[in-house]
Design a protein around this motif. Sequence first.
Motif, mmCIF file in Angstrom:
data_model
loop_
_atom_site.group_PDB
_atom_site.id
_atom_site.type_symbol
_atom_site.label_atom_id
_atom_site.label_comp_id
_atom_site.label_asym_id
_atom_site.label_seq_id
_atom_site.Cartn_x
_atom_site.Cartn_y
_atom_site.Cartn_z
ATOM 1 N N GLY A 288 0.812 -1.213 0.000
ATOM 2 C CA GLY A 288 0.000 0.000 0.000
ATOM 3 C C GLY A 288 0.844 1.261 0.000
ATOM 4 O O GLY A 288 0.575 2.213 -0.751
ATOM 5 N N GLY A 289 1.891 1.279 0.825
ATOM 6 C CA GLY A 289 2.766 2.453 0.884
ATOM 7 C C GLY A 289 3.522 2.678 -0.409
ATOM 8 O O GLY A 289 3.666 3.826 -0.864
ATOM 9 N N VAL A 290 3.999 1.600 -1.032
ATOM 10 C CA VAL A 290 4.716 1.717 -2.303
ATOM 11 C C VAL A 290 3.778 2.236 -3.387
ATOM 12 O O VAL A 290 4.146 3.096 -4.202
ATOM 13 C CB VAL A 290 5.334 0.366 -2.711
ATOM 14 N N TYR A 291 2.555 1.737 -3.396
ATOM 15 C CA TYR A 291 1.563 2.205 -4.372
ATOM 16 C C TYR A 291 1.345 3.710 -4.241
ATOM 17 O O TYR A 291 1.327 4.436 -5.245
ATOM 18 C CB TYR A 291 0.249 1.450 -4.156
ATOM 19 N N GLU A 292 1.198 4.190 -3.032
ATOM 20 C CA GLU A 292 0.954 5.618 -2.821
ATOM 21 C C GLU A 292 2.147 6.462 -3.259
ATOM 22 O O GLU A 292 1.974 7.536 -3.854
ATOM 23 C CB GLU A 292 0.640 5.877 -1.346
ATOM 24 N N ILE A 293 3.364 5.998 -2.987
ATOM 25 C CA ILE A 293 4.562 6.737 -3.392
ATOM 26 C C ILE A 293 4.635 6.851 -4.910
ATOM 27 O O ILE A 293 4.894 7.931 -5.472
ATOM 28 C CB ILE A 293 5.830 6.043 -2.848
#
Length: 233
Positions: free
Chosen positions: A175-180
């Motif tokens: 999820g964090g990688v997607y947002e970045i």
Amino acid sequence: SRSSAASDVYKRQGICDMGGFTKFFLEGQGATDWLKKMTCGALPSVGRVRLSYMLNKSGGIVSEFTITRLEEERYILIGAGGAEWHDKDWLEAHLPSDGSLTLKNETARYGTLVVTGPKARDILSQVTATDLGNENFPWMTHQEIEIGMAKMLALRVSYVGELGWELHIPMEFIGGVYEIICEVGEKHDLKDFGQFALDCMRLEKGYRGWQVDLTKEFTPLMAGLDRLSLIHI
């Protein structure tokens, strides 16, 4: 005009959550020799990736894998999402009985983001320190890269026929990688796309799909996979 609008579509970038990929980690002394017997076509060298097929006794296509070679005797076999238990049964049924090889099903451990499009490199280069240029990261190779707090296996492959990477990420970080990536990609017109769009693009490119175009009724040669499936002699 309609034609110019259609043309603009092919200039866009896309990100897709492909969490369904199956992932089997194979290692042990003799893993390479075992895979040579189990697959048709050449295995990748260390650091490279190759599409390969497992066949039944009649030469029909049983399974399709993206074989990623991490070390001389250590591999990841990445397969179709719907094939997890099918492939698990097939692989385990053919493992050596002496316990020399270890096969781990890590499908639930890793998710996958696909980033593709003409500016895929421009987007990803802003979120990782790894050099993504052709010389350092050529087609059909893999590297471990970092984005944010996450380390992941990046494969330079594309099922849609455009420049792109598959990012195989520990599930807790996806999820964090997607947002970045999306934050950086916004100015490059990065859009989400799904399985139906992926299917349309892979059909346009002539890429085959397991259990859609590739089944046990067809050999690799019948399926037009001559280039990828030269049999070992």
